[in-house]
Design an enzyme around this catalytic site. Structure first.
Site, PDB file in Angstrom:
ATOM      1  N   SER A 155      24.584 -54.498 -47.315  1.00 49.68           N
ATOM      2  CA  SER A 155      25.037 -53.410 -48.188  1.00 49.68           C
ATOM      3  C   SER A 155      23.852 -52.709 -48.835  1.00 49.68           C
ATOM      4  CB  SER A 155      25.940 -53.946 -49.305  1.00 49.68           C
ATOM      5  OG  SER A 155      26.995 -54.686 -48.777  1.00 49.68           O
TER       6      SER A 155
HETATM    7  N1  SAH Z   1      26.722 -60.236 -47.830  1.00 46.38           N
HETATM    8  C1  SAH Z   1      26.062 -59.825 -46.615  1.00 46.38           C
HETATM    9  C2  SAH Z   1      26.682 -58.608 -45.952  1.00 46.38           C
HETATM   10  C3  SAH Z   1      28.040 -58.915 -45.453  1.00 46.38           C
HETATM   11  S1  SAH Z   1      28.608 -57.965 -44.086  1.00 46.38           S
HETATM   12  C4  SAH Z   1      24.585 -59.582 -46.820  1.00 46.38           C
HETATM   13  O1  SAH Z   1      24.098 -59.673 -47.949  1.00 46.38           O
HETATM   14  O2  SAH Z   1      23.900 -59.324 -45.824  1.00 46.38           O
HETATM   15  C5  SAH Z   1      30.159 -58.808 -43.932  1.00 46.38           C
HETATM   16  C6  SAH Z   1      30.077 -60.166 -43.274  1.00 46.38           C
HETATM   17  O3  SAH Z   1      31.347 -60.789 -43.383  1.00 46.38           O
HETATM   18  C7  SAH Z   1      29.767 -60.084 -41.778  1.00 46.38           C
HETATM   19  O4  SAH Z   1      28.645 -60.868 -41.498  1.00 46.38           O
HETATM   20  C8  SAH Z   1      31.034 -60.649 -41.114  1.00 46.38           C
HETATM   21  O5  SAH Z   1      30.759 -61.389 -39.934  1.00 46.38           O
HETATM   22  C9  SAH Z   1      31.568 -61.554 -42.227  1.00 46.38           C
HETATM   23  N2  SAH Z   1      32.990 -61.864 -42.150  1.00 46.38           N
HETATM   24  C10 SAH Z   1      34.008 -61.041 -41.826  1.00 46.38           C
HETATM   25  N3  SAH Z   1      35.176 -61.725 -41.884  1.00 46.38           N
HETATM   26  C11 SAH Z   1      34.893 -62.994 -42.276  1.00 46.38           C
HETATM   27  C12 SAH Z   1      35.679 -64.173 -42.524  1.00 46.38           C
HETATM   28  N4  SAH Z   1      37.007 -64.182 -42.377  1.00 46.38           N
HETATM   29  N5  SAH Z   1      35.041 -65.302 -42.911  1.00 46.38           N
HETATM   30  C13 SAH Z   1      33.688 -65.322 -43.055  1.00 46.38           C
HETATM   31  N6  SAH Z   1      32.889 -64.243 -42.833  1.00 46.38           N
HETATM   32  C14 SAH Z   1      33.485 -63.086 -42.464  1.00 46.38           C
END
Ligand code: SAH
Length: 216
Positions: free
Chosen positions: A60
């Site tokens: 983000s």
């Molecule tokens: N917080 C992260 C950015 C997150 S992007 C950072 O600082 O880089 C969103 C992430 O959520 C992605 O990596 C995606 O694979 C994960 N995601 C999506 N659905 C999910 C679920 N049900 N359980 C765990 N992770 C999930």
């Protein structure tokens, strides 16, 4: 501009945009964001931009990370759950502000890379797990704080269940990708209080089975 100078510029920009919690600003200043993005984007690490981390996912925008971290009202002694480890950047920032951070990622290669980065940065109070984060982390519940960094229509019920008394949960929510806001939910004696804080656009929270590498 040097890395140091662009980092200072970013911190000033965050302050001007309403990030006033000095613990949040200090944590962002300590974490090298360039180590969390794809190498070709390292020179943009201190621009206020969302950047690719591989596998179709993004880290983000710093303002959104700072905003969500501030909204979470984390304190030093707290146990925190993050859903959506991604690059591990948000986890690294939070790890400087709480006692222990549990973070769940559904896609194994991202979880493994972020674990390496977090170890390299000596964030020893973070535990990464490969699982469906919509189910939470029952063995470690209750959590003082929960942050979800992928968007859904509603809070997964198990996450609300695993939030402790007076707990705070922050998550982007909305009916569709063009209509999402960062929501803050508080578990009080009177029930769940909800506030809508900031319009955003996030990658989706995907419940259910874990993907194979070929899905990406
Ligand atoms: N917080 C992260 C950015 C997150 S992007 C950072 O600082 O880089 C969103 C992430 O959520 C992605 O990596 C995606 O694979 C994960 N995601 C999506 N659905 C999910 C679920 N049900 N359980 C765990 N992770 C999930």
């Amino acid at each position: 501009m040097s890395k140091h100078a662009s980092k200072i510029r970013l911190i000033m920009e965050l302050r001007r945009s309403g990030i006033t919690d000095t613990r949040v600003l200090a944590a962002i200043e300590r974490i090298p964001r360039e180590e969390f993005v794809l190498p070709t984007f390292a020179d943009q690490a201190y621009e206020n931009l969302a950047l690719p981390i591989g596998h179709g996912q993004t880290i983000s925008q710093p303002y959104v990370v700072a905003f969500m971290t501030q909204a979470l009202q984390v304190e030093e002694k707290m146990k925190v759950l993050e859903v959506g480890t991604g690059s591990g950047y948000q986890a690294a920032v939070l790890s400087k502000m709480c006692r222990r951070l549990y973070t769940i990622e559904r896609y194994r290669p991202l979880a493994e890379d972020s674990e390496k980065r977090l170890q390299h940065l000596r964030c020893h109070n973070v535990v990464v797990r490969v699982a469906d984060g919509t189910k939470g982390w029952r063995e470690q519940a209750p959590f003082d704080r929960i942050i979800v960094t992928a968007a859904g229509r509603e809070v997964p019920p198990l996450l609300l269940e695993q939030l402790g008394d007076n707990g705070v949960l922050v998550m982007p929510m909305g009916p569709d990708p063009l209509n999402q806001s960062i929501m803050r939910l508080k578990k009080t004696e009177r029930g769940i209080e909800r506030e809508s804080l900031l319009p955003v656009r996030f990658v989706p929270l995907v419940p259910g089975a874990l993907p194979e590498a070929s899905d990406f």
